[in-house]
Design a protein around this motif. Sequence first.
Motif, short mmCIF file in Angstrom:
data_model
loop_
_atom_site.label_atom_id
_atom_site.label_comp_id
_atom_site.label_asym_id
_atom_site.label_seq_id
_atom_site.Cartn_x
_atom_site.Cartn_y
_atom_site.Cartn_z
N VAL A 145 0.84 -1.20 0.00
CA VAL A 145 0.00 0.00 0.00
C VAL A 145 0.87 1.25 0.00
O VAL A 145 0.57 2.22 -0.71
CB VAL A 145 -0.97 -0.01 1.20
CG1 VAL A 145 -1.68 1.32 1.36
CG2 VAL A 145 -1.97 -1.14 1.05
N ALA A 146 1.97 1.24 0.76
CA ALA A 146 2.88 2.39 0.78
C ALA A 146 3.51 2.61 -0.59
O ALA A 146 3.60 3.75 -1.07
CB ALA A 146 3.96 2.18 1.84
N ALA A 147 3.93 1.53 -1.24
CA ALA A 147 4.52 1.64 -2.58
C ALA A 147 3.48 2.14 -3.58
O ALA A 147 3.78 2.99 -4.42
CB ALA A 147 5.08 0.29 -3.03
N ALA A 148 2.26 1.63 -3.46
CA ALA A 148 1.19 2.08 -4.36
C ALA A 148 0.92 3.57 -4.16
O ALA A 148 0.73 4.30 -5.15
CB ALA A 148 -0.07 1.26 -4.13
N ALA A 149 0.93 4.02 -2.92
CA ALA A 149 0.72 5.45 -2.65
C ALA A 149 1.85 6.29 -3.24
O ALA A 149 1.61 7.32 -3.89
CB ALA A 149 0.59 5.69 -1.14
N LEU A 150 3.08 5.84 -3.03
CA LEU A 150 4.24 6.57 -3.56
C LEU A 150 4.17 6.68 -5.08
O LEU A 150 4.32 7.76 -5.64
CB LEU A 150 5.54 5.89 -3.14
CG LEU A 150 6.80 6.42 -3.84
CD1 LEU A 150 7.13 7.82 -3.35
CD2 LEU A 150 7.96 5.49 -3.64
N PHE A 151 3.94 5.56 -5.74
CA PHE A 151 3.94 5.58 -7.20
C PHE A 151 2.70 6.25 -7.78
O PHE A 151 2.74 6.72 -8.92
CB PHE A 151 4.14 4.16 -7.76
CG PHE A 151 5.56 3.71 -7.63
CD1 PHE A 151 6.57 4.32 -8.36
CD2 PHE A 151 5.91 2.70 -6.75
CE1 PHE A 151 7.88 3.93 -8.24
CE2 PHE A 151 7.22 2.31 -6.62
CZ PHE A 151 8.22 2.92 -7.36
N THR A 152 1.64 6.32 -7.01
CA THR A 152 0.48 7.11 -7.45
C THR A 152 0.86 8.59 -7.48
O THR A 152 0.52 9.31 -8.43
CB THR A 152 -0.73 6.88 -6.51
OG1 THR A 152 -1.08 5.50 -6.56
CG2 THR A 152 -1.91 7.74 -6.89
N ILE A 153 1.57 9.04 -6.46
CA ILE A 153 2.03 10.43 -6.42
C ILE A 153 3.01 10.71 -7.56
O ILE A 153 2.91 11.73 -8.24
CB ILE A 153 2.67 10.74 -5.05
CG1 ILE A 153 1.59 10.69 -3.95
CG2 ILE A 153 3.37 12.09 -5.05
CD1 ILE A 153 2.14 10.68 -2.54
N ALA B 282 3.70 0.06 -11.67
CA ALA B 282 4.24 -0.29 -10.35
C ALA B 282 3.14 -0.32 -9.30
O ALA B 282 3.14 -1.16 -8.41
CB ALA B 282 5.35 0.68 -9.96
N VAL B 283 2.18 0.60 -9.42
CA VAL B 283 1.03 0.59 -8.50
C VAL B 283 0.27 -0.72 -8.66
O VAL B 283 -0.04 -1.40 -7.68
CB VAL B 283 0.09 1.80 -8.77
CG1 VAL B 283 -1.22 1.65 -8.03
CG2 VAL B 283 0.77 3.11 -8.39
N ILE B 284 -0.02 -1.08 -9.90
CA ILE B 284 -0.75 -2.33 -10.17
C ILE B 284 0.05 -3.52 -9.66
O ILE B 284 -0.48 -4.39 -8.96
CB ILE B 284 -1.05 -2.47 -11.68
CG1 ILE B 284 -2.01 -1.38 -12.13
CG2 ILE B 284 -1.60 -3.86 -12.00
CD1 ILE B 284 -2.13 -1.24 -13.64
N GLY B 285 1.34 -3.55 -9.99
CA GLY B 285 2.19 -4.66 -9.58
C GLY B 285 2.31 -4.78 -8.07
O GLY B 285 2.25 -5.88 -7.51
N ALA B 286 2.48 -3.64 -7.39
CA ALA B 286 2.61 -3.66 -5.93
C ALA B 286 1.33 -4.16 -5.28
O ALA B 286 1.37 -4.97 -4.34
CB ALA B 286 2.96 -2.26 -5.42
#
Length: 164
Positions: free
Chosen positions: A93-101, A141-145
């Motif tokens: 979830v943290a990685a998804a948030a980062l890559f969303t930004i 990366a969001v999808i993959g994470a």
Amino acid sequence: MKTIDRWIWRLVDAVLLIAITGMIGLIALQVVSRLWGSSVPWTEELSRFLFIWTIWFGVAASFRTGQHPAVTLLSDLVTDPASRRVIDLIPAVAAAALFTIVAYYGWSLLAQQIRFGETSPILRVGMWLATLPLVLGSALAVIGALIHGVQGSDYSHAIKETRK
């Protein structure tokens, strides 16, 4: 859904293969041309563009299979599988948030480059071609994470099995 997922990641793998092969060829051409005494200037810029594509699509591919750098101290200490699964969701979830930004601000930069018509110095192609992989790679990366976070190591194992 699995078919779409498979197509997306095969496309990512194809882009990585083409970019890496292209970089190898361009750098070899650059070296050979320098030995002949006449450098080919556009090879450096194009190989830099391909390198950017490789970086961002490689990031997406690493999150897809869980091969990204991770600190697993906490999840290694937990023995209950259900608790471990919840703990493993936190970095996803943290990685998804980062890559969303990153994707959001990358999209803004991409739109600006298109709007202003920025071009590269040697090839004279739109600089958005160097920003597009940032946006696509971040979104992937969001999808993959999230996929790896939800499906865990079972998904990584399934990917390795389909490649055999």
